[in-house]
Design an enzyme around this catalytic site. Structure first.
Site, PDB file in Angstrom:
ATOM      1  N   ASP A  52     -23.223   8.016  13.882  1.00 42.44           N
ATOM      2  CA  ASP A  52     -23.840   9.324  13.666  1.00 42.44           C
ATOM      3  C   ASP A  52     -25.167   9.478  14.412  1.00 42.44           C
ATOM      4  OD1 ASP A  52     -21.754  10.185  12.178  1.00 42.44           O
ATOM      5  OD2 ASP A  52     -22.916  10.682  10.380  1.00 42.44           O
ATOM      6  N   ASN A  94     -18.052  13.160  14.134  1.00 43.46           N
ATOM      7  CA  ASN A  94     -17.859  13.715  12.794  1.00 43.46           C
ATOM      8  C   ASN A  94     -19.200  13.740  12.062  1.00 43.46           C
ATOM      9  OD1 ASN A  94     -16.597  14.815  10.615  1.00 43.46           O
ATOM     10  ND2 ASN A  94     -15.559  12.950   9.947  1.00 43.46           N
ATOM     11  N   GLY A  96     -21.998  15.526  10.450  1.00 42.28           N
ATOM     12  CA  GLY A  96     -22.368  16.820   9.870  1.00 42.28           C
ATOM     13  C   GLY A  96     -23.834  17.138  10.112  1.00 42.28           C
ATOM     14  N   SER A 208     -27.496  20.100  -3.511  1.00 46.57           N
ATOM     15  CA  SER A 208     -28.082  18.928  -2.842  1.00 46.57           C
ATOM     16  C   SER A 208     -29.548  19.138  -2.465  1.00 46.57           C
ATOM     17  CB  SER A 208     -27.287  18.582  -1.568  1.00 46.57           C
ATOM     18  OG  SER A 208     -25.920  18.595  -1.794  1.00 46.57           O
ATOM     19  N   ASP A 329     -23.575  12.003  -2.332  1.00 43.62           N
ATOM     20  CA  ASP A 329     -22.964  10.902  -1.577  1.00 43.62           C
ATOM     21  C   ASP A 329     -22.886   9.626  -2.400  1.00 43.62           C
ATOM     22  OD1 ASP A 329     -22.569  12.533   0.541  1.00 43.62           O
ATOM     23  OD2 ASP A 329     -24.215  11.759   1.764  1.00 43.62           O
ATOM     24  N   LYS A 356     -16.426  17.129   2.921  1.00 42.42           N
ATOM     25  CA  LYS A 356     -17.149  16.067   3.637  1.00 42.42           C
ATOM     26  C   LYS A 356     -16.203  15.406   4.641  1.00 42.42           C
ATOM     27  CE  LYS A 356     -21.012  16.423   1.314  1.00 42.42           C
ATOM     28  NZ  LYS A 356     -22.317  15.861   1.262  1.00 42.42           N
ATOM     29  N   GLU A 357     -16.478  14.142   5.004  1.00 43.13           N
ATOM     30  CA  GLU A 357     -15.681  13.459   6.014  1.00 43.13           C
ATOM     31  C   GLU A 357     -14.188  13.608   5.743  1.00 43.13           C
ATOM     32  OE1 GLU A 357     -18.591  12.701   5.111  1.00 43.13           O
ATOM     33  OE2 GLU A 357     -19.677  11.518   6.601  1.00 43.13           O
ATOM     34  N   HIS A 401     -16.443   6.544   5.896  1.00 45.34           N
ATOM     35  CA  HIS A 401     -17.224   5.329   5.670  1.00 45.34           C
ATOM     36  C   HIS A 401     -17.481   5.066   4.197  1.00 45.34           C
ATOM     37  CE1 HIS A 401     -21.118   7.891   5.752  1.00 45.34           C
ATOM     38  NE2 HIS A 401     -20.094   8.698   5.734  1.00 45.34           N
ATOM     39  N   ARG A 402     -17.752   6.126   3.440  1.00 48.99           N
ATOM     40  CA  ARG A 402     -18.125   5.890   2.033  1.00 48.99           C
ATOM     41  C   ARG A 402     -16.923   5.457   1.191  1.00 48.99           C
ATOM     42  NH1 ARG A 402     -23.088   6.428   2.241  1.00 48.99           N
ATOM     43  NH2 ARG A 402     -24.062   8.069   3.471  1.00 48.99           N
ATOM     44  N   LYS A 427     -19.885   4.589  10.974  1.00 51.51           N
ATOM     45  CA  LYS A 427     -20.554   5.896  10.955  1.00 51.51           C
ATOM     46  C   LYS A 427     -22.005   5.760  10.485  1.00 51.51           C
ATOM     47  CE  LYS A 427     -19.382  10.622   9.823  1.00 51.51           C
ATOM     48  NZ  LYS A 427     -20.551  11.281   9.301  1.00 51.51           N
TER      49      LYS A 427
END
Ligand code: DC
Length: 667
Positions: A52, A94, A96, A208, A329, A356-357, A401-402, A427
């Site tokens: 990223d 990807n 954001g 957020s 997240d 999200k992703e 990734h998460r 990422k």
């Protein structure tokens, strides 16, 4: 991380140690953009090195910024609010944060100075909404064209002509899909607030909010104090001007910290808490509040300015009902902690997960169920009840990734977990699995071992190292230990029949492995260990029981998470008799002599095939006939004659045997 198709995490039972976090993604990308837009040169320290941030750096270079990396720092010379190039095609993967904030900045700059830019990303980026930002920018007079579907990237910003911006009326933006739209506007409009106040108004709910706090904090570091009127109106005062702070330090990533906070809560003892360095009480990142949620589930936490220490408090963990709007997240990590709780955990106000992703609510629900959990999902919530009986599972990661990182924590339920496509962690946290494996413990018996035994020059070293690489496992080349003992003996003048002297040398070996090299007492001996005379002496001294005994524990110590591929003569018979896969590799003496010959000739070492063959056979004879740990296949070994096989074919065969022994669904 290695680019392997999956990584298997064995059942884990403890964690201890210290982890140093990589830099915050949110801070890194904001700082990079502000440093590029402002006037002056900024030294950004401890920048996150990940996909990223890489796409952001590439974009800044494409825009004509001077970007000079320097170790973990980067020096950026800002554009001072002036476009250095008027056209560019920018790919943002990807990311954001990069896509939303560059869209806003380039829309404003191209309209006010005359430019034309295209912004695109991977297919998933083209499914992530950006319409609210476009709707906020167009009334200002920014020409923006959708190049694909309305409301989504790719976009064309500007039409090459200069447009007067309409800044008198408040700029209105919706805040309930992504806070990144507001962040983008705040950063971009600082470029045009020279002769008037610029006001931004949030329409409806702002999600957020802590991410907006990061943006405001960093704008302040770059010289602009935005007036925050109850998180509904933001006023950039007239005369605002982005100025470099000179030097800026990126704190560790608080979302990345969540995996280790959870790890401590699940598996660290109070006497040896898990220590996380890089974020702490003074963090400006909202996700640091994840710590409170973890405490709510039972974690014991201490913290200081930039560290956190966590250990297990309540066990099982306590189930929780939590509005996660403030930690969107990190909250994914709570969904995995819920597997270890007593009762049902309910995470609410997480509608943003769906854009999200990947659709994170659907992804978490599907993968948690594979482990045996009962999961209920709604448009904006998820409810998790722990498994009655845990099942080994192969976890899909959806290029998110998460998902990969949080499911690695599901290995404390007594069953192994396979993480598919683990490289997606690049990422935001390229070394995630290495960091995790350095902290966790497993019962040695649970750490998978593949043994590959066979005679000299059968190709077992190449096979073992390639299999280890394919699985992300450690590799033990046990012959290397005998060779290192032989080299020490040659250098110290210890005779081949001095069993006690040799055993003393073996017990005292100071070896270090890394980057395909071997160091003995700090000296690189990689080449010396390969010498023929060293190999021949290794074969001789390996007949002594005391030498073998002296190397025993050192060899066992290689069995650590996530797994081991061990090659030698007695790996399957003596060292790891319980290994779930044992391979005995052979090749004809003629073939082995030919391979060894080629190897030596290619290194410019003269050799005769006949002499080599006689030598191999003598060595085989000695290895087979010694009384202790003779070279022979274990009873349950798979025999593999690779005389006529390529290396790839041998590797594929071993991997096929391995996959058949794993408990994961191969569907
Ligand atoms: O695998 P290699 O050729 O590097 O091993 C050198 C010698 O070490 C070999 O001839 C026998 C000995 N050895 C052993 O006895 N047991 C092992 N597990 C590995 C090697």
């Amino acid at each position: 991380m290695l680019s392997i198709p999956f990584i298997d995490v064995p059942p884990l039972n403890g964690a201890a140690g210290t982890v140093r976090l990589p830099g915050s993604k949110s801070i890194s990308n904001r700082v990079l953009l502000l440093a590029a837009l402002c006037e002056g040169t900024t030294l950004v320290q401890d920048l996150l090195a990940s996909e990223d941030t890489q796409v952001m750096l590439d974009a800044l270079r494409a825009l004509g910024c001077a970007v000079e990396p320097d170790g973990s720092s980067v020096r950026i010379t800002g554009l001072g609010g002036r476009l250095a190039t008027r056209e560019a095609d920018i790919f943002l993967g990807n990311s954001g944060t990069s896509t939303r904030s560059l869209t806003a900045a380039l829309a404003v700059l191209s309209a006010s100075q005359g430019g034309r830019f295209e912004i695109r990303g991977v297919p998933r980026m083209h499914e992530r909404p950006i319409g609210d930002l476009v709707d906020a920018l167009r009334p200002l007079g920014c020409p923006i064209e959708h190049l694909g579907q309305d409301g989504y990237p790719p976009l064309r910003l500007g039409d090459g002509r200069v447009h007067a911006l309409e800044l008198d009326a408040p700029i209105r933006v919706r805040g309930n899909v992504s806070s990144q739209f507001l962040t983008g506007l705040l950063q971009a409009l600082c470029l045009v607030a020279g002769d008037r106040d610029v006001t931004i108004e949030v329409v409806g709910e702002l999600i957020s909010q802590p991410y907006i706090a990061i943006t405001l904090n960093l704008l302040q570091r770059f010289g602009i104090t935005v007036r925050n009127e109850s998180w509904q109106r933001f006023v950039i005062p007239q005369g605002s001007h982005l100025r470099s702070p000179g030097e800026i330090h990126v704190e560790g990533d608080a979302s990345s910290a969540s995996y280790f906070v959870a790890l401590g809560a699940i598996a660290a003892s109070a006497g040896a808490p898990l220590r996380i360095e890089g974020v702490g009480q003074d963090s400006i990142q909202g996700d640091v509040r994840f710590v409170d949620a973890a405490v709510g589930m039972g974690a014991q936490v201490k913290s200081g300015p930039n560290w956190i220490e966590v250990s297990r408090g309540a066990w099982p963990l306590k189930a929780l009902t939590l509005d996660c709007n403030h930690i969107p997240d990190a909250a994914m990590t709570l969904a995995v902690m819920a597997l270890y709780a007593q009762g049902t955990t309910r995470l609410t106000n997480i509608a943003s997960w769906r854009v999200k992703e990947t659709d994170r609510i659907a992804a978490m629900a599907a993968e948690l169920r594979k482990l045996g959990a009962a999961v209920l999902e709604g448009t904006d919530f998820i409810e998790v009840t722990p498994p009655a009986a845990w099942r080994p599972a192969a976890i899909r990661t959806y290029d998110d990734h998460r998902v990969a990182m949080c499911f690695s924590l599901a290995a404390f339920g007594g069953v192994p977990v396979r993480i598919l496509d683990p490289k997606c962690v690049a990422k935001t946290f390229p070394d995630y699995f290495e960091s995790l494996f350095a902290l966790v413990r497993a019962d040695a018996a649970e750490v998978p071992v593949i043994t590959i035994d066979g005679p000299t020059a059968s190709g077992k070293g190449t096979l073992a190292s390639t299999v280890a690489q394919a699985l992300g496992y450690h590799w033990l080349d046990s012959g290397m230990l005998y060779r290192a003992t032989a080299l020490s003996a040659l250098e110290a003048g210890v005779a081949a029949d001095n069993e006690v002297g040799l055993a003393g040398l073996a017990a005292a070996l100071d070896l270090r492995f890394g980057d395909e090299r071997v160091w003995l007492a700090g000296r690189d001996v990689s080449a010396a260990l390969r010498r023929e005379e060293v190999g021949a002496l290794a074969s001789k001294i390996s007949v002594w029981p005391a030498v073998r005994q002296a190397l025993h524990d050192l060899q066992l110590s290689f069995r650590c998470v996530p797994g081991l591929v061990a090659d030698g003569r007695d790996m399957g018979t003596v060292l790891f008799p319980g290994a779930p896969l044992k391979v005995f590799l052979t090749a004809s003496a003629a073939m082995r002599a030919e391979r060894r010959h080629k190897q030596l000739i290619s290194k410019g070492i003269p050799a005769s095939i006949d002499v080599l063959r006689a030598d191999l056979e003598a060595r085989d004879e000695r290895d087979r006939n010694r009384t202790v740990a003779p070279l022979k296949p274990a009873e349950d070994a798979q025999l593999l004659d690779n005389s006529a096989l390529t290396i790839e074919a041998s590797v594929d065969q071993v991997l096929a045997w391995w996959s058949a022994r794993r408990p994961f669904d191969r569907g």
